[in-house]
Design an enzyme around this catalytic site. Structure first.
Site, mmCIF file in Angstrom:
data_model
loop_
_atom_site.group_PDB
_atom_site.id
_atom_site.type_symbol
_atom_site.label_atom_id
_atom_site.label_comp_id
_atom_site.label_asym_id
_atom_site.label_seq_id
_atom_site.Cartn_x
_atom_site.Cartn_y
_atom_site.Cartn_z
ATOM 1 N N CYS A 1 59.192 27.957 43.275
ATOM 2 C CA CYS A 1 59.736 28.895 42.788
ATOM 3 C C CYS A 1 61.162 28.346 43.615
ATOM 4 C CB CYS A 1 59.410 29.849 43.607
ATOM 5 S SG CYS A 1 60.508 31.397 42.837
ATOM 6 N N CYS B 1 63.376 31.564 45.323
ATOM 7 C CA CYS B 1 62.003 32.574 46.406
ATOM 8 C C CYS B 1 62.478 31.185 47.885
ATOM 9 C CB CYS B 1 60.843 31.521 46.500
ATOM 10 S SG CYS B 1 60.332 32.894 44.717
#
Length: 108
Positions: free
Chosen positions: A32, A35
């Protein structure tokens, strides 16, 4: 190792739900991008506010029980837990000033 520790399905209750301090849980996954973008900001906050709040990461790919229990469908999701209850949820990466504003009640 930094100021943020990893939590898992097995350790979540002790790390988060039974913690005396507020705990911010970063629900994330290695693939991600957002993230990874928010991770250094969370590390800074973990160092600067270690006396007020604990920050832990939970890899949603490896810990599906906790992720599904809290209905995590998008990451990054940041949940703040106080006395074992979710008191705030933030979804998506955000710049540090906005994140600090959102978490001001818990950063003291």
């Amino acid at each position: 190792m930094g100021a943020i520790k990893d939590t898992t399905d097995a350790t979540f209750e002790a790390d988060v739900l039974q913690n005396d301090k507020p705990v911010l849980v970063d629900f994330w996954a290695p693939w991600c991008g957002p993230c990874r973008a928010v991770a250094p900001v969370l590390e800074e906050l973990a160092v600067a506010h270690a006396d007020k709040i604990d920050i832990v990461k939970l890899n949603t790919d490896e810990n599906v029980q906790v992720s599904s229990r809290y209905g995590i469908t998008g990451i990054p999701t940041l949940n703040v837990y106080v006395n074992g209850e979710v008191v705030k949820t933030l979804v998506g990466a955000m710049p540090k000033p906005k994140l600090v504003r959102e978490l001001a009640d818990y950063l003291g």
